[in-house]
Design a protein around this motif. Structure first.
Motif, mmCIF file in Angstrom:
data_model
loop_
_atom_site.group_PDB
_atom_site.id
_atom_site.type_symbol
_atom_site.label_atom_id
_atom_site.label_comp_id
_atom_site.label_asym_id
_atom_site.label_seq_id
_atom_site.Cartn_x
_atom_site.Cartn_y
_atom_site.Cartn_z
ATOM 1 N N PHE A 90 26.643 57.243 -3.314
ATOM 2 C CA PHE A 90 25.336 57.699 -3.788
ATOM 3 C C PHE A 90 24.508 58.300 -2.668
ATOM 4 N N THR A 91 24.618 57.752 -1.469
ATOM 5 C CA THR A 91 23.892 58.305 -0.327
ATOM 6 C C THR A 91 24.389 59.713 -0.013
ATOM 7 N N GLN B 245 23.057 62.035 -2.670
ATOM 8 C CA GLN B 245 21.623 62.266 -2.530
ATOM 9 C C GLN B 245 21.320 63.208 -1.367
ATOM 10 N N LEU C 96 18.768 59.984 -7.319
ATOM 11 C CA LEU C 96 19.617 59.044 -8.032
ATOM 12 C C LEU C 96 19.003 57.653 -8.068
#
Length: 140
Positions: free
Chosen positions: A41-42, A45, A118
């Protein structure tokens, strides 16, 4: 003596294997899965942020190129930047375009917006600008 130590070690390993892991494997997998998902997710993003930044920068450049032409106004530049954002700026949410900082000799277009995230509650802002001299007629 050495063979007794090795056989004792082998017996301990066999007993450990027969006992099982007691569920530690499941806990380790759950912790590792959370860390891997957080990293994924990082990365996504960061990609969204840099994409929105590039789109805002491109819109500002398009606006400057339209507004610096001979006979054009800063309003033409703002309109061109807004048109660019309407067509390609889906990643820049709530975008606003301004020509603050422009003068009679230079045009400056600034694009403000926020990035799709997110993580709920996280807000990332993008501010990009471009500037260039305005074309004008001069006598040699």
């Amino acid at each position: 003596m050495r063979s007794r130590m090795l056989s004792g070690w082998r017996d301990a390993v066999r007993r450990r294997r027969m006992r099982g892991d007691g569920g530690f494997g499941s806990v380790e997998f759950a912790v590792l899965a959370v860390v891997v998902l957080a990293l994924i997710f990082t990365v996504i993003q960061v990609g969204l942020y840099y994409h929105a930044r590039k789109v805002a920068q491109s819109a500002a450049r398009q606006g400057v190129e339209a507004g610096r032409q001979f006979g054009a106004s800063t309003g033409d530049g703002v309109a061109q930047a807004q048109t660019f954002l309407n067509r390609f700026g889906g990643s820049v949410q709530g975008a606003s375009v301004s020509s603050a900082g422009s003068s009679a000799e230079e045009i400056r277009i600034t694009v403000h917006g926020s990035v799709a995230t997110l993580v709920p509650g996280l807000t990332l802002h993008v501010v990009q600008h471009a500037d260039a001299p305005i074309e004008r007629w001069t006598n040699p």
